[in-house]
Design a protein around this motif. Structure first.
Motif, mmCIF file in Angstrom:
data_model
loop_
_atom_site.group_PDB
_atom_site.id
_atom_site.type_symbol
_atom_site.label_atom_id
_atom_site.label_comp_id
_atom_site.label_asym_id
_atom_site.label_seq_id
_atom_site.Cartn_x
_atom_site.Cartn_y
_atom_site.Cartn_z
ATOM 1 N N GLY A 147 0.759 -1.233 0.000
ATOM 2 C CA GLY A 147 0.000 0.000 0.000
ATOM 3 C C GLY A 147 0.790 1.284 0.000
ATOM 4 O O GLY A 147 0.205 2.371 0.022
ATOM 5 N N LEU A 148 2.119 1.218 -0.027
ATOM 6 C CA LEU A 148 2.912 2.445 -0.048
ATOM 7 C C LEU A 148 2.641 3.223 -1.336
ATOM 8 O O LEU A 148 2.562 2.651 -2.414
ATOM 9 C CB LEU A 148 4.406 2.117 0.057
ATOM 10 N N LYS A 149 2.511 4.568 -1.208
ATOM 11 C CA LYS A 149 2.113 5.395 -2.341
ATOM 12 C C LYS A 149 3.108 6.507 -2.680
ATOM 13 O O LYS A 149 2.874 7.263 -3.620
ATOM 14 C CB LYS A 149 0.752 6.042 -2.061
ATOM 15 N N VAL A 195 11.947 18.354 3.843
ATOM 16 C CA VAL A 195 10.540 17.996 4.046
ATOM 17 C C VAL A 195 9.637 19.145 3.605
ATOM 18 O O VAL A 195 8.602 18.923 2.952
ATOM 19 C CB VAL A 195 10.279 17.612 5.509
ATOM 20 N N GLU A 196 10.007 20.364 3.914
ATOM 21 C CA GLU A 196 9.209 21.509 3.477
ATOM 22 C C GLU A 196 9.130 21.584 1.966
ATOM 23 O O GLU A 196 8.062 21.863 1.394
ATOM 24 C CB GLU A 196 9.798 22.808 4.029
ATOM 25 N N ARG A 197 10.234 21.345 1.302
ATOM 26 C CA ARG A 197 10.241 21.377 -0.161
ATOM 27 C C ARG A 197 9.355 20.273 -0.738
ATOM 28 O O ARG A 197 8.644 20.486 -1.720
ATOM 29 C CB ARG A 197 11.673 21.232 -0.685
ATOM 30 N N LEU A 198 9.402 19.083 -0.134
ATOM 31 C CA LEU A 198 8.546 17.987 -0.594
ATOM 32 C C LEU A 198 7.073 18.311 -0.386
ATOM 33 O O LEU A 198 6.245 18.129 -1.284
ATOM 34 C CB LEU A 198 8.914 16.699 0.138
ATOM 35 N N VAL A 199 6.731 18.788 0.805
ATOM 36 C CA VAL A 199 5.326 19.090 1.117
ATOM 37 C C VAL A 199 4.786 20.156 0.182
ATOM 38 O O VAL A 199 3.631 20.100 -0.268
ATOM 39 C CB VAL A 199 5.187 19.513 2.593
ATOM 40 N N ALA A 200 5.616 21.112 -0.161
ATOM 41 C CA ALA A 200 5.189 22.176 -1.073
ATOM 42 C C ALA A 200 4.821 21.641 -2.456
ATOM 43 O O ALA A 200 4.069 22.278 -3.197
ATOM 44 C CB ALA A 200 6.289 23.229 -1.206
ATOM 45 N N PHE A 219 3.750 16.300 -1.344
ATOM 46 C CA PHE A 219 4.113 15.144 -0.512
ATOM 47 C C PHE A 219 3.286 15.160 0.769
ATOM 48 O O PHE A 219 3.099 16.220 1.385
ATOM 49 C CB PHE A 219 5.600 15.206 -0.185
ATOM 50 N N ASP A 220 2.804 13.995 1.189
ATOM 51 C CA ASP A 220 2.016 13.870 2.417
ATOM 52 C C ASP A 220 2.919 13.370 3.536
ATOM 53 O O ASP A 220 3.271 12.184 3.566
ATOM 54 C CB ASP A 220 0.854 12.906 2.208
ATOM 55 N N PRO A 221 3.288 14.242 4.482
ATOM 56 C CA PRO A 221 4.211 13.821 5.548
ATOM 57 C C PRO A 221 3.590 12.846 6.541
ATOM 58 O O PRO A 221 4.304 12.247 7.338
ATOM 59 C CB PRO A 221 4.592 15.137 6.226
ATOM 60 N N ALA A 222 2.282 12.672 6.484
ATOM 61 C CA ALA A 222 1.615 11.747 7.398
ATOM 62 C C ALA A 222 1.613 10.318 6.863
ATOM 63 O O ALA A 222 1.263 9.379 7.593
ATOM 64 C CB ALA A 222 0.177 12.203 7.658
ATOM 65 N N PRO A 232 6.319 7.117 10.402
ATOM 66 C CA PRO A 232 6.761 5.760 10.751
ATOM 67 C C PRO A 232 6.423 4.773 9.636
ATOM 68 O O PRO A 232 5.378 4.866 9.001
ATOM 69 C CB PRO A 232 5.974 5.455 12.032
ATOM 70 N N GLY A 233 7.342 3.850 9.406
ATOM 71 C CA GLY A 233 7.186 2.907 8.308
ATOM 72 C C GLY A 233 7.894 3.343 7.048
ATOM 73 O O GLY A 233 8.061 2.553 6.113
#
Length: 287
Positions: free
Chosen positions: A83-85, A149-154, A157-160, A191-192
């Motif tokens: 299920g990893l996306k 992480v900020e660059r990815l989220v922008a 990217f879903d950090p959750a 996590p994961g």
């Protein structure tokens, strides 16, 4: 580094392409798009492997780039089955997964790299008749200055949600501080999440073949302005990963990362083993 592109990324793509021309089936890894990305330099670059493919530096690079890609994409397939996306490629260079693999339709691929490298790659994709927008999400990042992480989220990217992060052919060119900054960011993921990282062994841990390959590879890299800066023993890297909140699952050598049949059909394709892979996991918080 060259302001327009990374010579290291170009040589890696050429080696992946040459593997399908110079070596024999069963192949370690099949990058069916790499040759097209080389454009008008394909004949020249693959020609070196045709003419001198048994030379240690060329056969060693083919072994190195194919084993690390094979291992990482097989792990991605396993995780996607659960299920990893999200798949993050750090220092993506000319990685072709997002435009080549059917698995890319099941995950969102984030390619993180220097803006100049990404402009170069977009141009090569277009020249090869591949629409860049149909592939990865490009995340322009200065690894020394930006918050990863900020660059990815922008860029969506879903950090959750967990992700697989691949970091291949990069860490040896970075300072310890830059490596630590990136590992801190990966350790902040859900996590994961998992990291597959390639790292260079100290010369003292290398056998004769690995030492000879390493000396040639490091000299060539330094000449093109991309010197090797960082080396780790497996124990040192395990400790460093733990300091950044990551738990090591395994260390993997190049020979272990491919099927025995591939080595049997390519006896002169010698993995130099001066670099290894480590797979590490972001653990769940303690109860």
């Amino acid at each position: 580094m060259n302001d327009e592109y990374s010579q290291t990324a170009l040589m890696a793509a050429a080696a992946r392409a040459a593997h399908l021309v110079v070596d024999r089936a069963p192949f370690i890894f099949e990058d069916t798009l790499a040759e097209a990305l080389l454009g008008d330099r394909a004949e020249e670059l693959i020609g070196y492997h045709r003419a001198y493919g048994e030379h240690l530096i060329l056969s060693g690079v083919r072994a190195q780039v194919t084993t690390r890609s094979r291992y990482t994409e097989l792990r991605l397939a396993e995780l996607a089955g659960f299920g990893l996306k999200q798949y993050v490629i750090l220092g993506a260079g000319l990685d072709t997964f997002a435009n080549r693999s059917p698995l890319a339709r099941e995950v969102t691929v984030f390619e993180v790299d220097h803006p100049a490298t990404q402009r170069w790659k977009r141009g090569l994709l277009t020249a090869a008749g591949v629409a860049p927008q149909d592939g990865p999400v490009f995340v322009e990042t200065d690894f020394e200055a930006d918050d990863l992480v900020e660059r990815l989220v922008a860029q969506g990217f879903d950090p959750a949600e967990p992700a697989l992060v691949s970091w291949l052919g990069v860490s040896m060119y970075l300072t310890a501080q830059a490596i630590g900054t990136t590992l801190t960011a990966v350790g902040r993921l859900a996590p994961g999440s998992e990291l597959v990282m390639e790292y260079a062994l100290p010369p003292a841990l290398c056998d004769e073949t690995a030492t000879a390959f390493g000396q040639m590879a490091m000299a060539a890299a330094a000449e093109r302005g991309e010197p090797w800066l960082s080396f780790f023993t497996p124990e040192e890297l395990s400790a460093t990963l733990a300091e950044h909140g990551l738990t090591v699952a395994e260390h993997v050598g190049q020979r272990e990362a491919a099927d025995p049949e591939s080595w049997l059909s390519n006896e002169r394709l010698l993995p130099p083993e001066n670099c290894r892979l480590v797979r590490a996991v972001v653990p769940a918080p303690a109860a």
